[in-house]
Design an enzyme around this catalytic site. Sequence first.
Site, PDB file in Angstrom:
ATOM      1  N   ARG A 104       0.817  -1.224  -0.021  1.00  0.00           N
ATOM      2  CA  ARG A 104       0.015  -0.146  -0.049  1.00  0.00           C
ATOM      3  C   ARG A 104       0.703   1.209   0.097  1.00  0.00           C
ATOM      4  NH1 ARG A 104      -4.709   1.428   4.453  1.00  0.00           N
ATOM      5  NH2 ARG A 104      -2.739   1.927   5.770  1.00  0.00           N
ATOM      6  N   ASP A 200       1.001  -2.094  12.368  1.00  0.00           N
ATOM      7  CA  ASP A 200       1.431  -2.637  10.921  1.00  0.00           C
ATOM      8  C   ASP A 200       1.480  -4.166  10.937  1.00  0.00           C
ATOM      9  OD1 ASP A 200       3.027  -3.448   8.508  1.00  0.00           O
ATOM     10  OD2 ASP A 200       3.159  -1.461   7.919  1.00  0.00           O
ATOM     11  N   ASP A 203       4.984  -5.366   9.470  1.00  0.00           N
ATOM     12  CA  ASP A 203       6.170  -4.993  10.115  1.00  0.00           C
ATOM     13  C   ASP A 203       6.253  -5.896  11.418  1.00  0.00           C
ATOM     14  OD1 ASP A 203       6.982  -3.262   8.160  1.00  0.00           O
ATOM     15  OD2 ASP A 203       6.374  -1.469   9.509  1.00  0.00           O
TER      16      ASP A 203
HETATM   17  C1  PRP Z   1      -1.188  -4.271   4.796  1.00  0.00           C
HETATM   18  C2  PRP Z   1      -2.064  -5.462   4.988  1.00  0.00           C
HETATM   19  C3  PRP Z   1      -2.895  -5.336   3.659  1.00  0.00           C
HETATM   20  C4  PRP Z   1      -3.016  -3.992   3.255  1.00  0.00           C
HETATM   21  C5  PRP Z   1      -4.305  -3.640   3.953  1.00  0.00           C
HETATM   22  O1  PRP Z   1      -0.166  -4.502   3.838  1.00  0.00           O
HETATM   23  O2  PRP Z   1      -1.313  -6.503   5.055  1.00  0.00           O
HETATM   24  O3  PRP Z   1      -2.395  -6.025   2.644  1.00  0.00           O
HETATM   25  O4  PRP Z   1      -1.882  -3.308   4.205  1.00  0.00           O
HETATM   26  O5  PRP Z   1      -4.728  -2.257   3.685  1.00  0.00           O
HETATM   27  P1  PRP Z   1      -5.781  -1.740   2.481  1.00  0.00           P
HETATM   28  O6  PRP Z   1      -6.812  -2.514   3.000  1.00  0.00           O
HETATM   29  O7  PRP Z   1      -6.143  -0.358   2.723  1.00  0.00           O
HETATM   30  O8  PRP Z   1      -5.120  -1.932   1.240  1.00  0.00           O
HETATM   31  P2  PRP Z   1       1.151  -3.610   3.604  1.00  0.00           P
HETATM   32  O9  PRP Z   1       0.756  -2.751   2.098  1.00  0.00           O
HETATM   33  O10 PRP Z   1       1.524  -2.721   4.584  1.00  0.00           O
HETATM   34  O11 PRP Z   1       2.404  -4.441   3.097  1.00  0.00           O
HETATM   35  P3  PRP Z   1       3.120  -5.427   4.037  1.00  0.00           P
HETATM   36  O12 PRP Z   1       2.208  -6.644   4.060  1.00  0.00           O
HETATM   37  O13 PRP Z   1       4.282  -5.732   2.806  1.00  0.00           O
HETATM   38  O14 PRP Z   1       3.647  -4.874   5.108  1.00  0.00           O
HETATM   39  N1  URA Z   2      -2.360  -2.316   7.271  1.00  0.00           N
HETATM   40  C1  URA Z   2      -1.946  -2.738   8.387  1.00  0.00           C
HETATM   41  O1  URA Z   2      -0.803  -3.585   8.550  1.00  0.00           O
HETATM   42  N2  URA Z   2      -2.549  -2.467   9.447  1.00  0.00           N
HETATM   43  C2  URA Z   2      -3.325  -1.368   9.200  1.00  0.00           C
HETATM   44  O2  URA Z   2      -4.217  -1.043  10.413  1.00  0.00           O
HETATM   45  C3  URA Z   2      -3.724  -1.041   7.882  1.00  0.00           C
HETATM   46  C4  URA Z   2      -3.187  -1.403   6.762  1.00  0.00           C
END
Ligand code: PRP
Ligand code: URA
Length: 209
Positions: A104, A200, A203
């Site tokens: 995202r 997150d 993370d």
């Molecule tokens: C997070 C989570 C989802 C997304 C949700 O991933 O794991 O995939 O955000 O947000 P949305 O519903 O607004 O799209 P992120 O983009 O942080 O990537 P990551 O899993 O690599 O940390």
């Molecule tokens: N992605 C995450 O990992 N946490 C949130 O709260 C929203 C998006």
Amino acid sequence: MGKVTQITHPLILHKLALIRDKNTGSKDFRELVEEVAMLMAYEVTRDVQMEEVEVETPICVTKCKMLSGKKMAIVPILRAGLGMVDGMLRIIPAAKVGHIGLYRDEETLQPVEYFCKLPQDIQERDVIVTDPMLATGGSAIDAISLLKKKGAKNIRLMCLVAAPEGVEAIVEVHPDVNIYVALIDEKLDENGYIVPGLGDAGDRLFGTK
Ligand code: PRP
Ligand code: URA
């Protein structure tokens, strides 16, 4: 119309409370996410096809029900969705695993695709998309659209925590997809984070910032 199912079993709620706690470190966070995914798998697979088979017990021959062998695929949205895969595979060991890489954009909150590798016969499989977080819904909407473009027909989405906004967005764009979530939280904050949420997820799983 897709169904939205909250899986509020006491064991799941207990583990979710531990997952939400900001003092839970990566090792425990990973183990808990895996355990919750395994417990949720029970409900997510409730309506899979069964067939009648004959089994000989030590006493007599009887008819029993077994899984019909319809093929399944688990498709995590990278990275955080990976945390749910091993728990699912404990329950559905024959499933194949596809991967969809999306992140995202922190400014626009729009998902950006960077990877897609799916089982070749994805069209014939029941697909379970995993991602712990359903926030705006953008990432899950794009992942499901990509799966449909590749021919997947029967798709379920499985998340730990969702914002009401994300659930509504999926229902609007993909009304055929059943959503399974442990809890639907209050709202999104101004940065697109789920409140109260768990921060997150990627993370916290992988120890990055
Ligand atoms: C997070 C989570 C989802 C997304 C949700 O991933 O794991 O995939 O955000 O947000 P949305 O519903 O607004 O799209 P992120 O983009 O942080 O990537 P990551 O899993 O690599 O940390
Ligand atoms: N992605 C995450 O990992 N946490 C949130 O709260 C929203 C998006």
